[in-house]
Scaffold this active site. Structure first.
Site, PDB file in Angstrom:
ATOM      1  N   LYS A 125      -2.755   6.486  14.555  1.00 55.50           N
ATOM      2  CA  LYS A 125      -3.379   6.401  15.881  1.00 55.50           C
ATOM      3  C   LYS A 125      -3.847   4.986  16.196  1.00 55.50           C
ATOM      4  CE  LYS A 125      -5.179  11.110  15.277  1.00 55.50           C
ATOM      5  NZ  LYS A 125      -6.408  11.928  15.171  1.00 55.50           N
TER       6      LYS A 125
ATOM      7  N   ARG B  39       5.005   6.601  -9.590  1.00 58.11           N
ATOM      8  CA  ARG B  39       4.257   6.390 -10.819  1.00 58.11           C
ATOM      9  C   ARG B  39       2.815   5.957 -10.567  1.00 58.11           C
ATOM     10  NH1 ARG B  39       9.073   6.152 -11.287  1.00 58.11           N
ATOM     11  NH2 ARG B  39       9.047   4.618  -9.650  1.00 58.11           N
ATOM     12  N   THR B  40       2.613   4.971  -9.699  1.00 56.89           N
ATOM     13  CA  THR B  40       1.261   4.439  -9.520  1.00 56.89           C
ATOM     14  C   THR B  40       0.339   5.497  -8.929  1.00 56.89           C
ATOM     15  OG1 THR B  40       2.159   2.218  -9.208  1.00 56.89           O
ATOM     16  CG2 THR B  40      -0.101   2.583  -8.501  1.00 56.89           C
TER      17      THR B  40
ATOM     18  N   ARG C 137      -2.637   1.296  -2.092  1.00 53.32           N
ATOM     19  CA  ARG C 137      -1.369   0.559  -2.045  1.00 53.32           C
ATOM     20  C   ARG C 137      -1.090   0.248  -0.582  1.00 53.32           C
ATOM     21  NH1 ARG C 137       3.842   1.296  -4.869  1.00 53.32           N
ATOM     22  NH2 ARG C 137       2.538   0.645  -6.617  1.00 53.32           N
TER      23      ARG C 137
END
Length: 363
Positions: free
Chosen positions: A80, A51-52, A101
């Protein structure tokens, strides 16, 4: 330039005006369809999201802008060994605004200290999730028509639930709100939040029973017990189905109560209540797109509202302005200071106690 890390970065009047802009977008979408033409949003999602992430991307596309980024950090230079600071330094040179996020608490402070463009915290571990709270607030605004004089029950994972933490922060600022905190002992709201409620003289009760606790509430905020936050999988299995909202329990609640959930749900809300007019979690997700559209416009300075446009919050120069460098080590194993090398450890003092500036845990 300003950023959004914590819902408290916006004043009550700013929140009200964001709601007004979101209302106008819902009513007049064509008015906003090209306002971000030529602008780019980077969505940097180090942790799974549906959703976000998609609502941010849909929001920018609906405003006429473009989106770049990643939904899996393993597909980026992070795999990396690139530091978060370096990633933000590079990406902020490519775009006009960033939404991130991250599973580690306090990561947004590193991001804002390096970003050349406005930054939005799309969730950092179990710490904050301000844009979910904006979606919650827009849902409350459009259904109950007020943010004060409300009794709010929060049920489930109150310890690790970042959506719970941000919603409590937001609703604590409005007059005469009361909280009912429903959770097993292992997932109770942290002592720091309890202390803050007591300091503000906000009425609250603590219980481990869903039955009998929601008969007179205005909002029931259900949450998932989050498997990804547990170090002990056996503890998660023991607690995951402690609370289940079903038709029988919902029948005892007020006719004008609303049920919210940040989603995804697992077993904590039975599908047999989905058609009840009081359940608003799908509408809540729908409203998330529109409040994020309003937020993007605000942070890019494209909102018609001068009050929002002229306000300043964080900039790369003042992210760590109100804190001190400390030699003390944070005890939180999920704090960004445990994962990002070559950063200073910052602290702030609250009631004589030194707290980690990144994750708000006591040092």
């Amino acid at each position: 330039m300003k950023h959004l890390i914590n819902i408290l970065d916006f004043s009550i009047s700013e929140l009200d005006e964001l709601m007004t802009v979101a209302d106008d977008i819902i009513d007049n979408p064509e008015k906003y369809s090209n306002i971000c033409n030529g602008k780019q949003l980077a969505t940097l999602f180090y942790e799974p999201s549906t959703r976000t992430r998609l609502s941010f991307e849909s929001a920018m596309l609906s405003l006429g802008g473009k989106v770049i980024g990643f939904s899996d950090s393993n597909s980026s230079s992070v795999s990396k060994g690139e530091s978060l600071a370096d990633t933000i330094s590079i990406v902020s040179g490519y775009v006009d605004i960033i939404a991130m996020r991250h599973p580690i608490e306090g990561a947004p402070y590193i991001a804002t200290s390096k970003s050349l463009v406005p930054f939005i915290n799309a969730g950092d571990g179990s710490h904050f999730h301000p844009t979910q709270t904006l979606a919650d607030l827009l849902t409350i605004h459009r259904t109950l028509k007020r943010f004060d004089n409300l009794k709010i029950a929060l049920c489930g994972d109150l310890k690790y639930g970042r959506t719970v933490h941000s919603l409590i922060d937001a609703m604590s600022r409005y007059e005469n709100n009361e909280f009912v905190l429903i959770s097993p002992a292992e997932l109770e709201l942290s002592p720091s939040y309890i202390k803050e409620l007591e300091k503000k003289n906000i009425k609250f009760t603590v219980t481990d029973k869903l039955e009998g606790s929601i008969d007179d509430v205005d909002i029931l905020y259900m949450t998932r017990v989050q498997k990804e936050r547990f170090d002990d999988i056996e503890e998660y299995e023991r607690l995951k189905d402690v609370f289940v909202l079903d038709k029988e329990k919902l029948d005892t609640a007020k006719e004008d109560m609303i049920v919210l959930h940040p989603l995804p749900r697992v077993n904590e809300i039975s599908v047999d209540v989905d058609d009840d007019k009081r359940t608003m979690y799908f509408e809540q997700a729908y409203f998330g797109k529109y409040i994020r559209m309003a937020l993007i416009l605000n942070l890019l300075g494209l909102s018609d509202n001068k009050t929002l446009k002229d306000k300043l919050h964080y900039t790369p120069d003042n992210t760590f302005k109100n804190c001190i460098i400390t030699e003390k080590v944070c005890s939180n194993n999920k704090c960004i200071t445990k994962f990002e090398s070559n950063i200073n450890r910052y602290a702030r003092t609250v009631d004589g106690v030194e707290m980690c500036y990144y994750c708000d845990k006591e040092l």
